[in-house]
Design an enzyme around this catalytic site. Structure first.
Site, PDB file in Angstrom:
ATOM      1  N   GLY A 113      16.111  49.100  60.715  1.00 58.43           N
ATOM      2  CA  GLY A 113      15.208  48.094  61.259  1.00 58.43           C
ATOM      3  C   GLY A 113      13.828  48.620  61.600  1.00 58.43           C
ATOM      4  O   GLY A 113      12.858  47.866  61.644  1.00 58.43           O
ATOM      5  N   LYS A 154      13.044  43.154  59.603  1.00 63.54           N
ATOM      6  CA  LYS A 154      12.619  42.465  60.829  1.00 63.54           C
ATOM      7  C   LYS A 154      11.095  42.474  60.987  1.00 63.54           C
ATOM      8  O   LYS A 154      10.513  41.494  61.455  1.00 63.54           O
ATOM      9  CB  LYS A 154      13.264  43.105  62.058  1.00 63.54           C
ATOM     10  N   CYS A 186      26.842  39.026  66.488  1.00 68.30           N
ATOM     11  CA  CYS A 186      27.561  37.887  67.087  1.00 68.30           C
ATOM     12  C   CYS A 186      28.285  37.071  66.023  1.00 68.30           C
ATOM     13  O   CYS A 186      28.639  35.922  66.269  1.00 68.30           O
ATOM     14  CB  CYS A 186      26.599  36.988  67.852  1.00 68.30           C
ATOM     15  N   ASN A 226      29.827  37.020  59.295  1.00 67.59           N
ATOM     16  CA  ASN A 226      31.156  36.399  59.162  1.00 67.59           C
ATOM     17  C   ASN A 226      31.038  34.897  58.913  1.00 67.59           C
ATOM     18  O   ASN A 226      31.758  34.325  58.088  1.00 67.59           O
ATOM     19  CB  ASN A 226      31.988  36.637  60.427  1.00 67.59           C
ATOM     20  N   ASN A 264      26.707  50.825  65.812  1.00 67.71           N
ATOM     21  CA  ASN A 264      25.695  50.138  65.000  1.00 67.71           C
ATOM     22  C   ASN A 264      25.651  50.681  63.571  1.00 67.71           C
ATOM     23  O   ASN A 264      24.635  50.565  62.889  1.00 67.71           O
ATOM     24  CB  ASN A 264      24.309  50.266  65.654  1.00 67.71           C
TER      25      ASN A 264
END
Length: 618
Positions: free
Chosen positions: A226, A233, A277, A281, A396
């Site tokens: 990132g 981002k 979060c 998925n 991470n």
């Protein structure tokens, strides 16, 4: 240090296929400052990728995985200090401080440029500076934009080839005078003559800097995704959000999926969740047993660029070409499609290495292997983990994989016109208070829901875990300008849609993470989220009912399709209930957020909060 394989394009002189004079002059200026040993003009070819990965294997940056287990795939293990985005070292250097707003770090542009000039002076000495042209979005799409990253990291180049449309074809679109976002990156580890390099060069001093007015990005000191893959981002959200505000479009931290009913009717949903979060998925959801005939297809798993089409509706593209996903917790049970995507052509970062040359991370299998090499190169066994609590993979840890390999990829994922959005979904990780799903009664109420959403912090950002923080629109770390102005931009978008007399996308708020008294999640989540998605689609179509409460409309037990799932009315009540006392406390926290953002906060949001308060006390 000699790389004869790069000789053709290893020069300050641009190759013949680069015809953009301003770009060439910019490359020359940065080279004069950073003083690299050589310049390589990347063409994005497979041969180039193979040379770079071979070079990194020789340097110890990458390890080639067992080709029988994981063809054409590699493992990188970073320096332990360089494992996540560094929000406290990320700056929005707008001309006016108020344009950055209270949720961003700000330093005056002139002061920051002086700092960067000092840091970048000779920063690439002894290294190669790669010129990396990339398109965010399908080449030539009216929703796409082009960037060029100058980096001294071959790891960055290899990842950018997977994550973006990178290479020579970008120059064909750019032509002689096309617009591009200039991105400069250095790991901040110059090499003296004869100095041996390390496997993962980085610097303790880190800066990730955005200049919104000139649409520039400068990154120093980190090689991590990132912070270093500047198309992600930095460009696709922070700079693009400022572009969107100026030009009338949206750059969002959202997945985009297609949902097709058994009758063949298709809708498109864009959904925002904070990092880790369940975005990936949800984007790759497989409908559960009992919901035969429903189909989910994936347009994108992380970022959406959304522009008005000729008919006035909002159309979205996935500006990325790959997935940079969180590995821990990903398994064939939780995300079969992601695991299938990872079978080949993947760069893994900070996962564990198995004895047979494959990868492993926590959550991949029910039982861990008997022995691993962990992400820091140390022996790891279940006994060591039990004794020390040490994870085999970093929380991470990441995978970089081509989107084209995803079994659920949507046929329109590279459609240059994008796909029309029928609904926006917002969700965070909340163990209490927020219901499983709520539909906003109108656009303003939906913007309020998104503006006040909260989630527990994750390993994707360095710092404390498990603390609930407000994360408006899941954009708190990624909005490139004042958050109050961002809310106003969303409200203005709704007004424009109304003026165009087109069907405005519905807005929903979800929470898969309510817990029972035993501390366990009540809702089964994953594929079962299809039941909530179906209710949303039926609400769009005017087919489903719901019950109105203070904050919007939620389904009753009988409004959801329970075929194939044993989920009781009592369990449903635990995930859907609205506790007035808890919500009064929640609204007080909303007030705290609004106090932080009071400068420029739209009156409509304050009015909505007041109206909700009245409903709660009625």
């Amino acid at each position: 240090m000699n790389h004869p394989a790069f000789a053709a394009h290893s020069t300050l002189e641009a190759p013949a296929w680069v015809k953009h004079k301003k770009l060439i002059e910019w490359v020359q200026r940065v080279a004069a400052l950073a003083k690299p040993e050589r310049i390589v003009w990347c063409d994005g070819s497979q041969e180039e990728y193979d040379r770079l990965t071979a070079q990194m294997v020789a340097a110890g940056t990458l390890r080639r995985l067992n080709p029988a287990k994981r063809p054409n795939s590699y493992l990188a293990c970073s320096d332990p200090s360089d494992v996540a985005r560094v929000e406290d070292r990320t700056f929005i250097c707008s001309q006016r401080r108020e344009d950055a707003g209270p949720t961003n770090n700000w330093i005056a542009p002139a002061e920051m440029r002086a700092t960067l000039d000092g840091l970048f002076d000779g920063a690439m000495r002894g290294r190669t500076m790669y010129v990396v042209p990339f398109s965010m979005g399908p080449l030539g799409s009216p929703i796409a934009h082009i960037g060029v990253e100058l980096s001294d990291s071959p790891y960055v180049v290899s990842n950018m080839r997977i994550m973006t449309r990178m290479g020579r074809k970008v120059y064909d679109v750019l032509g002689e005078d096309g617009e591009f976002v200039p991105c400069v990156h250095s790991v901040g580890a110059p090499l003296a003559a004869g100095q041996k390099d390390v496997a993962w060069p980085c610097n303790d001093t880190k800066y990730i800097v955005h200049f919104p007015e000139s649409r520039e990005i400068w990154s120093y000191g980190s090689g991590y995704g990132g912070n270093a893959l500047l198309g992600k981002k930095c460009f696709a959200l922070r700079i693009a959000s400022t572009m969107g505000r100026a030009e009338g479009w949206l750059a969002e931290h959202m997945l985009v999926l297609g949902v097709t009913s058994p009758e063949g009717k298709k809708h498109h949903v864009a959904a925002a969740f904070p990092s880790a979060c369940g975005k990936t998925n949800f984007a790759m959801l497989i409908p559960p047993q009992g919901m035969n005939g429903w189909k989910i297809t994936t347009i994108g798993d992380d970022i959406a660029w959304i522009k008005p089409g000729k008919d006035g509706r909002l159309y979205a593209i996935n500006p990325e070409a790959g997935y940079f996903g969180v590995a821990p917790g990903t398994s064939e049970k939780t995300n079969f499609n992601a695991m299938a995507t990872l079978k080949e052509n993947v760069i893994f970062t900070n996962v564990a290495l198995t004895d047979d040359g494959d990868v492993w991370w926590e959550g991949m299998t029910d039982e861990p292997p008997a022995h691993l090499i962990d992400w820091q190169g140390r022996d790891w066994t279940p006994a060591i983990a039990k004794e020390t609590g040490r994870k085999a993979a970093h929380p991470n840890a990441r995978f970089t994989a081509p989107a084209s390999q995803c079994p659920s990829i949507d046929a329109d994922w590279e459609n240059p016109a994008g796909v029309p959005i029928d609904a926006f979904v917002f969700g965070g990780r909340r163990s209490t208070t927020v219901p499983l799903v709520t539909e906003a009664r109108d656009w303003v109420e939906g913007v309020y829901m998104a503006a006040t959403m909260g989630s527990e912090t994750t390993a994707a950002a360095a710092g404390q875990q498990g603390v609930v923080r407000r994360d408006p629109f899941a954009m708190l770390p990624f909005c490139g300008y004042n958050m109050s102005d961002y809310f106003a931009h969303w409200l203005k978008t709704g007004v424009k849609l109304e003026q165009m007399s087109v069907r405005t996308p519905k807005i929903f708020c979800v929470n898969w993470f309510r817990k029972g008294d035993d501390g366990k999640f009540v809702w089964p989540g994953f594929g079962e989220n299809m039941r909530v998605l179906r209710w949303m689609v039926d609400r769009i179509e005017g087919k489903a009912k719901g019950e109105e409460h203070a904050f919007g409309v939620s389904p009753r037990y009988d409004d959801l399709d329970w075929s194939g799932l044993d989920f009781t009315r009592e369990q449903f009540e635990q995930v859907i209930s609205v506790d007035d006392a808890a919500w009064r406390k929640e609204l007080a926290l909303h007030s705290e957020l609004f106090d932080t953002l009071k400068q420029g906060l739209p009156v409509a949001l304050q009015d909505t909060r007041s109206a909700l308060e009245k409903k709660l006390t009625a």
